[in-house]
Design a protein around this motif. Structure first.
Motif, mmCIF file in Angstrom:
data_model
loop_
_atom_site.group_PDB
_atom_site.id
_atom_site.type_symbol
_atom_site.label_atom_id
_atom_site.label_comp_id
_atom_site.label_asym_id
_atom_site.label_seq_id
_atom_site.Cartn_x
_atom_site.Cartn_y
_atom_site.Cartn_z
ATOM 1 N N ARG A 102 57.371 36.021 38.648
ATOM 2 C CA ARG A 102 56.143 35.232 38.600
ATOM 3 C C ARG A 102 54.945 36.005 39.150
ATOM 4 O O ARG A 102 53.861 35.966 38.587
ATOM 5 C CB ARG A 102 56.315 33.929 39.401
ATOM 6 C CG ARG A 102 57.070 32.836 38.678
ATOM 7 C CD ARG A 102 56.874 31.509 39.391
ATOM 8 N NE ARG A 102 57.272 31.573 40.787
ATOM 9 C CZ ARG A 102 58.485 31.253 41.232
ATOM 10 N NH1 ARG A 102 59.408 30.871 40.376
ATOM 11 N NH2 ARG A 102 58.769 31.328 42.503
ATOM 12 N N GLN A 103 55.127 36.658 40.286
ATOM 13 C CA GLN A 103 54.021 37.352 40.943
ATOM 14 C C GLN A 103 54.117 38.858 40.740
ATOM 15 O O GLN A 103 53.604 39.637 41.539
ATOM 16 C CB GLN A 103 54.019 37.027 42.440
ATOM 17 C CG GLN A 103 53.756 35.558 42.738
ATOM 18 C CD GLN A 103 53.690 35.297 44.231
ATOM 19 O OE1 GLN A 103 54.655 35.509 44.950
ATOM 20 N NE2 GLN A 103 52.545 34.821 44.689
ATOM 21 N N LEU A 177 52.452 36.903 48.192
ATOM 22 C CA LEU A 177 52.385 38.285 47.717
ATOM 23 C C LEU A 177 53.155 39.235 48.636
ATOM 24 O O LEU A 177 53.865 40.128 48.169
ATOM 25 C CB LEU A 177 50.920 38.733 47.625
ATOM 26 C CG LEU A 177 50.106 38.191 46.444
ATOM 27 C CD1 LEU A 177 48.648 38.601 46.578
ATOM 28 C CD2 LEU A 177 50.683 38.709 45.126
ATOM 29 N N VAL A 178 53.006 39.040 49.948
ATOM 30 C CA VAL A 178 53.704 39.909 50.903
ATOM 31 C C VAL A 178 55.213 39.755 50.757
ATOM 32 O O VAL A 178 55.957 40.755 50.727
ATOM 33 C CB VAL A 178 53.260 39.582 52.349
ATOM 34 C CG1 VAL A 178 54.124 40.336 53.353
ATOM 35 C CG2 VAL A 178 51.798 39.942 52.540
ATOM 36 N N ILE A 179 55.695 38.526 50.654
ATOM 37 C CA ILE A 179 57.133 38.291 50.527
ATOM 38 C C ILE A 179 57.668 38.906 49.235
ATOM 39 O O ILE A 179 58.719 39.568 49.216
ATOM 40 C CB ILE A 179 57.440 36.783 50.578
ATOM 41 C CG1 ILE A 179 57.181 36.239 51.983
ATOM 42 C CG2 ILE A 179 58.884 36.509 50.177
ATOM 43 C CD1 ILE A 179 57.351 34.738 52.091
ATOM 44 N N LYS A 438 45.551 29.058 48.594
ATOM 45 C CA LYS A 438 46.415 28.115 47.894
ATOM 46 C C LYS A 438 47.843 28.598 47.898
ATOM 47 O O LYS A 438 48.094 29.811 47.869
ATOM 48 C CB LYS A 438 45.937 27.919 46.463
ATOM 49 C CG LYS A 438 46.058 29.169 45.591
ATOM 50 C CD LYS A 438 45.523 28.863 44.196
ATOM 51 C CE LYS A 438 45.603 30.121 43.319
ATOM 52 N NZ LYS A 438 45.089 29.884 41.973
ATOM 53 N N PRO A 439 48.818 27.697 47.953
ATOM 54 C CA PRO A 439 50.227 28.084 47.982
ATOM 55 C C PRO A 439 50.602 28.872 46.753
ATOM 56 O O PRO A 439 50.066 28.667 45.664
ATOM 57 C CB PRO A 439 50.974 26.736 48.031
ATOM 58 C CG PRO A 439 49.978 25.781 48.589
ATOM 59 C CD PRO A 439 48.641 26.249 48.084
ATOM 60 N N ALA A 440 51.535 29.835 46.952
ATOM 61 C CA ALA A 440 52.039 30.600 45.825
ATOM 62 C C ALA A 440 52.761 29.668 44.873
ATOM 63 O O ALA A 440 53.411 28.707 45.289
ATOM 64 C CB ALA A 440 52.989 31.697 46.303
ATOM 65 N N SER A 441 52.660 29.933 43.580
ATOM 66 C CA SER A 441 53.306 29.074 42.583
ATOM 67 C C SER A 441 54.813 29.112 42.742
ATOM 68 O O SER A 441 55.386 30.150 43.052
ATOM 69 C CB SER A 441 52.941 29.547 41.187
ATOM 70 O OG SER A 441 53.311 30.882 41.008
ATOM 71 N N VAL A 442 55.469 27.982 42.570
ATOM 72 C CA VAL A 442 56.912 27.888 42.735
ATOM 73 C C VAL A 442 57.503 27.283 41.492
ATOM 74 O O VAL A 442 56.836 26.676 40.699
ATOM 75 C CB VAL A 442 57.258 27.028 43.962
ATOM 76 C CG1 VAL A 442 56.837 27.715 45.220
ATOM 77 C CG2 VAL A 442 56.636 25.658 43.878
#
Length: 442
Positions: A102-103, A177-179, A438-442
């Motif tokens: 996704r990212q 992004l970091v994760i 905003k929260p990362a998309s899940v």
């Protein structure tokens, strides 16, 4: 006939396990109270009860506990190695392949630069300063250079997650992004290190080409066909074995089978456990509750034995070399911060956001300790360099959280100042701020 431990040996085995586990958990909880990663306390516990401190101040007591029954310590060493295999299995479970996809674009920029720059700098430094770092004459510069490049490029996923939770930004866009970048780092780093270990196999005459092919083929299999097969197997386990205990049993068996297979191939067992963890964690049949039970057992019971054993294996007082430690720490921090920072800027983040990401990616942890331990066992490095790697790991863990918090605070302050200067309407500022966090998309 297999020789069993006699009664005195069993007694000493239990004493060793008790002393190590109690010490590791106490120091770990002290570090947790001061908002530091538990792994730092567990390593410190091993240093305190090991040859560095207890062995120097009370040598007879240290000998009575750890050295009087060699087979008892050998049994403990086996248990500690089992702990690191399970730890890498749990680390693999945390790798989310869907999130990586996704990212992928933004995280790839951070991850690839965060790997390429440290790898290149670490490789070049050891290649040209090999004789200075390794005082023992050796004609082989390639393997140590490859190892250092790899060891300095990997980021500690578990440590980063802990830091992001403490800062309450784990569900923001930056945290996501970091994760994701750390996941990619872990995956590529372990493939690189497994190739290095395979290249060292003296029984193979066809050299590195076959080594690379074997490792890449196994990794590709595990994230494609192997992942599908594991998912079907876990479905059968869920259908026919009741309770989370049955699922944990099946997953642990898969972990050990993966470790056996890669050890048989001449790769270290931890790599097979890591890849098996990725496949198991990707299955929808492996629930969060089951993962939590397994993780609690590994993190609080088994893995502390391994991290404390790090301090038992090496005398940090005798083998501490300030020059070596400074070189390793300097190269590691400069390379990772510059590489990840450039990658973050290229992905579209602003200056202070990029620095926060860079210091987060600079955090090392369990993976570096495992890599260093394996490299020490196969004699890629000596005790001085291993001590340098452990010190580098602990320092980067300790500075990650405060510096991430500092640069994120600067980013927020600069954003407020810029908004005030241009007098952006309130509604527009709210939209911009929400987009930033905003929260990362899940």
């Amino acid at each position: 006939m297999v020789s069993k431990l006699n009664s005195p040996e069993v007694l000493h085995f239990l004493i060793i396990v008790s002393v190590v586990l109690i010490s590791a958990r106490i120091l770990g909880e002290i570090c947790r109270k001061f908002k530091q990663p538990v792994v730092v306390g567990e390593i410190l516990a091993g240093i305190i009860i090991g040859p560095s401190l207890l062995g120097s101040v009370f040598p007879d007591l240290f000998k009575d506990i750890f050295l009087s029954e060699p087979r008892a310590y050998g049994a403990f060493d086996g248990l500690a190695n089992l702990g690191v295999i399970l730890l890498m299995f749990v680390a693999g479970i945390e790798v989310d392949l869907k999130q990586i996809r996704r990212q992928g674009k933004q995280a790839a920029s951070i991850s690839l630069m965060g790997i390429a720059f440290p790898f290149a700098l670490g490789f070049t430094a050891i290649w040209f300063f090999h004789d200075y770092i390794f005082p023992v004459a050796s004609t082989d510069r390639l393997i140590p250079s490859l190892f250092f490049g790899t060891a300095l490029s990997i980021t500690a996923l578990s440590v980063i997650v802990k830091v992001l939770i403490d800062l309450n930004i784990i569900k923001t866009k930056v945290g996501g992004l970091v994760i994701t970048a750390a996941m990619v780092d872990d995956f590529l780093g372990w493939i690189l290190f497994s190739i290095i270990i395979k290249m060292m196999d003296p029984t193979k005459s066809d050299g590195s080409a076959t080594s690379i092919a074997v490792v890449l083929a196994f990794a590709l299999f595990m994230v494609t066909i192997g992942r599908w097969a594991i998912d079907k197997l876990l479905w059968l386990a869920k259908k026919y074995i009741s309770g989370s205990g049955g699922m944990i049993t099946v997953s642990c068996c898969l972990c050990f089978l993966g470790a056996v297979f890669t050890e048989y191939l001449g790769i270290r067992g931890v790599f097979g456990a890591f890849l098996m963890g990725i496949a198991v964690g990707d299955s929808k049949h492996f629930s969060d509750s089951t993962q939590n039970v397994l993780q609690q057992f590994v993190v609080y019971i088994i893995s502390p034995l391994f991290f404390a054993s790090v301090g038992l294996r090496v005398n940090f007082a005798t083998h501490f070399d300030l020059t070596v430690v400074s070189i390793i720490l300097g190269i590691a921090c400069i390379a990772k911060i510059v590489g990840a920072g450039i990658g973050a800027r290229a992905s579209g983040l602003k200056k202070n956001e990029s620095l926060a990401v860079a210091f987060g990616m600079n955090a090392r942890g369990s993976q570096e300790i495992v890599l260093g331990m394996v490299a020490l066992q196969v004699k890629i490095i000596d005790e001085r360099i291993f001590v340098g790697l452990v010190v580098m790991t602990m320092v980067t863990i300790l500075i990650a959280g405060p510096l991430m918090k500092y640069y994120l605070k600067l980013h927020l302050e600069n954003s407020k100042e810029q908004n005030a200067e241009v007098d952006i309407p309130v509604s527009s500022r709210i939209v911009e701020f929400n987009d930033a966090v905003k929260p990362a998309s899940v």
